[in-house]
Design a protein around this motif. Structure first.
Motif, PDB file in Angstrom:
ATOM      1  N   LEU A  25       0.830  -1.206   0.000  1.00 27.85           N
ATOM      2  CA  LEU A  25       0.000   0.000   0.000  1.00 27.85           C
ATOM      3  C   LEU A  25       0.869   1.261   0.000  1.00 27.85           C
ATOM      4  O   LEU A  25       1.891   1.329   0.704  1.00 27.85           O
ATOM      5  N   ALA A  26       0.449   2.256  -0.759  1.00 27.03           N
ATOM      6  CA  ALA A  26       1.149   3.552  -0.788  1.00 27.03           C
ATOM      7  C   ALA A  26       0.736   4.359   0.444  1.00 27.03           C
ATOM      8  O   ALA A  26      -0.316   4.099   1.038  1.00 27.03           O
ATOM      9  N   PRO A  27       1.538   5.359   0.840  1.00 27.55           N
ATOM     10  CA  PRO A  27       1.101   6.241   1.929  1.00 27.55           C
ATOM     11  C   PRO A  27      -0.264   6.855   1.602  1.00 27.55           C
ATOM     12  O   PRO A  27      -0.545   7.163   0.441  1.00 27.55           O
ATOM     13  N   GLY A  28      -1.103   6.976   2.627  1.00 25.30           N
ATOM     14  CA  GLY A  28      -2.446   7.530   2.433  1.00 25.30           C
ATOM     15  C   GLY A  28      -3.479   6.650   3.102  1.00 25.30           C
ATOM     16  O   GLY A  28      -3.142   5.728   3.854  1.00 25.30           O
ATOM     17  N   HIS A  29      -4.765   6.943   2.821  1.00 25.31           N
ATOM     18  CA  HIS A  29      -5.873   6.173   3.393  1.00 25.31           C
ATOM     19  C   HIS A  29      -6.328   5.088   2.416  1.00 25.31           C
ATOM     20  O   HIS A  29      -6.376   5.331   1.210  1.00 25.31           O
ATOM     21  N   HIS A  30      -6.670   3.935   2.947  1.00 26.13           N
ATOM     22  CA  HIS A  30      -7.105   2.816   2.106  1.00 26.13           C
ATOM     23  C   HIS A  30      -8.311   2.139   2.736  1.00 26.13           C
ATOM     24  O   HIS A  30      -8.390   2.027   3.961  1.00 26.13           O
ATOM     25  N   ARG A  31      -9.215   1.675   1.862  1.00 23.65           N
ATOM     26  CA  ARG A  31     -10.348   0.834   2.285  1.00 23.65           C
ATOM     27  C   ARG A  31     -10.042  -0.565   1.784  1.00 23.65           C
ATOM     28  O   ARG A  31      -9.922  -0.779   0.571  1.00 23.65           O
ATOM     29  N   ILE A  32      -9.897  -1.513   2.692  1.00 23.50           N
ATOM     30  CA  ILE A  32      -9.546  -2.865   2.256  1.00 23.50           C
ATOM     31  C   ILE A  32     -10.517  -3.893   2.844  1.00 23.50           C
ATOM     32  O   ILE A  32     -11.255  -3.617   3.793  1.00 23.50           O
ATOM     33  N   ALA A  33     -10.526  -5.044   2.239  1.00 20.75           N
ATOM     34  CA  ALA A  33     -11.334  -6.174   2.717  1.00 20.75           C
ATOM     35  C   ALA A  33     -10.385  -7.364   2.811  1.00 20.75           C
ATOM     36  O   ALA A  33      -9.831  -7.792   1.802  1.00 20.75           O
ATOM     37  N   ILE A  34     -10.168  -7.846   4.028  1.00 18.53           N
ATOM     38  CA  ILE A  34      -9.221  -8.943   4.235  1.00 18.53           C
ATOM     39  C   ILE A  34     -10.007 -10.253   4.207  1.00 18.53           C
ATOM     40  O   ILE A  34     -10.867 -10.504   5.068  1.00 18.53           O
ATOM     41  N   ARG A  35      -9.691 -11.082   3.206  1.00 17.38           N
ATOM     42  CA  ARG A  35     -10.451 -12.313   3.004  1.00 17.38           C
ATOM     43  C   ARG A  35     -10.060 -13.333   4.068  1.00 17.38           C
ATOM     44  O   ARG A  35      -8.893 -13.625   4.277  1.00 17.38           O
ATOM     45  N   LEU A  36     -11.060 -13.888   4.759  1.00 13.99           N
ATOM     46  CA  LEU A  36     -10.794 -14.841   5.844  1.00 13.99           C
ATOM     47  C   LEU A  36     -11.360 -16.233   5.560  1.00 13.99           C
ATOM     48  O   LEU A  36     -10.878 -17.216   6.099  1.00 13.99           O
ATOM     49  N   ALA A  37     -12.388 -16.318   4.748  1.00 13.97           N
ATOM     50  CA  ALA A  37     -13.015 -17.621   4.484  1.00 13.97           C
ATOM     51  C   ALA A  37     -13.926 -17.477   3.263  1.00 13.97           C
ATOM     52  O   ALA A  37     -14.051 -16.391   2.701  1.00 13.97           O
ATOM     53  N   ASP A  38     -14.532 -18.578   2.879  1.00 15.32           N
ATOM     54  CA  ASP A  38     -15.575 -18.564   1.852  1.00 15.32           C
ATOM     55  C   ASP A  38     -16.812 -19.188   2.473  1.00 15.32           C
ATOM     56  O   ASP A  38     -16.722 -20.144   3.237  1.00 15.32           O
TER      57      ASP A  38
END
Ligand SMILES: [Zn+2]
Length: 330
Positions: A25-38
């Protein structure tokens, strides 16, 4: 669109990651979704997270919320905190996972769908059952990337809490961060209980649990106080310059705490108030039968402070009455 609905700019779609890969990730704000399962239909089960990556190096300050799926207050606390983290002023990275237990959140439930309390089975098992695998991935894909942890909780159904912190107060860095939050009460607790906090603390990292009010509600005053206190903890670590808001520093510190339980069923009345100081022998609760006759009067078994209490009058035998802290230093 009807005239009472105002549309805002669509936010950018969250970036899906299989693990919390901060280097990408570059410096700044990010919206992420960390995948944990299906899920059984093959849809991803993910943990939504905000990341603020600073312009300068520094620690990774991790915040987790809704490990218990119906404990909502941590999520807006993270939202409000991130509005006040300018990346150009930040040294290090702040990660705010707004919902750890997404399956529980979707069901308005504290536990995982198999009935397990995720905060008792950490660090889970790579080849375990449904909840153990999920817990293992929370640890390896999220928690292991943190240098510092703040885990945000609330009381459970039918109970109310003070704004209080649980932390290993014999660990100097942890104790300093717990005090920076400026809660009403700090309870010393070494961990070792299968909790998210205990798992991170067992790696020698500072780890603090903040209890922010009640389940399945958004409590503005407690969220604001927590947001100010957690930002103060970041300032103490040198990650951000001081802002104009400082948490109060008058927490009552406790060496331990314990719940008292009824030993009979009935209608419970707990007239003590949150943060009330009690002398040994003081009356704390009454239990009535369904016809209104008083069955029991409960008294404080030691000098104490009220950390939390039951608000659910319908008491089975073994129902929680009050959570009492033993005031003192560990
Ligand atoms: Zn909780």
């Amino acid at each position: 669109m009807t005239d009472w609905i105002q549309a805002h700019d669509a936010p950018s779609a969250p970036v899906e990651l299989d693990t919390l890969d901060l280097a990408s990730l570059a410096p700044g704000h990010h919206r992420i979704a960390i995948r944990l399962a299906d899920d059984p239909a093959g849809r991803p089960v993910f943990a939504p997270a905000l990341v603020a990556k600073g312009a300068r190096p520094g620690p990774v300050f991790g915040i987790t919320a809704a490990v218990h799926g119906n404990e909502i207050n941590g999520m807006p606390t993270i939202h409000q905190l991130f509005k006040r983290i300018p990346p150009e002023e930040l040294s290090g990275t702040v990660v705010g996972v707004t919902i750890v237990n997404l399956p529980g959140y979707l069901r308005f439930k504290r536990t995982f769908p198999d009935g397990t309390d995720l905060n008792r089975i950490m660090p889970g098992k790579a080849d375990g059952n449904e909840s153990q695998i999920y817990a293992y991935r929370v640890k390896t894909r999220i928690l292991d990337g943190f240098d510092v942890l703040f885990d945000l909780h609330t009381a459970s159904f039918g109970r109310v809490n003070t704004l209080y912190v649980r932390a290993d107060m014999t660990h100097p860095e942890t104790a300093a961060l717990a005090r920076a939050v400026g809660p009403q009460i700090i309870v010393h607790n070494a961990g070792g209980d299968g909790s998210v906090r205990g798992t991170v603390a067992s790696q020698g990292k500072p780890a603090v649990t903040v209890e922010i009010g009640d389940p399945q509600v958004v409590d503005g005053a407690k969220i604001r106080a927590s947001r100010i206190g957690i930002r103060d903890a970041m300032e103490q670590l040198g990650m951000l310059p001081p802002d104009d808001q400082v948490a109060p520093h008058n927490a009552v510190e406790c060496t331990s705490s314990q719940w008292l339980y009824t030993e009979a069923g009935g209608v419970l009345d707990v007239p003590v108030v949150l943060a009330q100081r009690l002398k040994r022998g003081e009356t704390i609760a009454y239990l009535y039968d369904a016809w209104g006759a008083k069955l029991r009067t409960y008294h404080a078994p030691f000098d104490a402070i009220v950390v939390g209490k039951s608000t659910n009058p319908v008491a089975r035998a073994g129902a929680r009455i009050v959570h009492l802290g033993v005031v003192g230093a560990p």
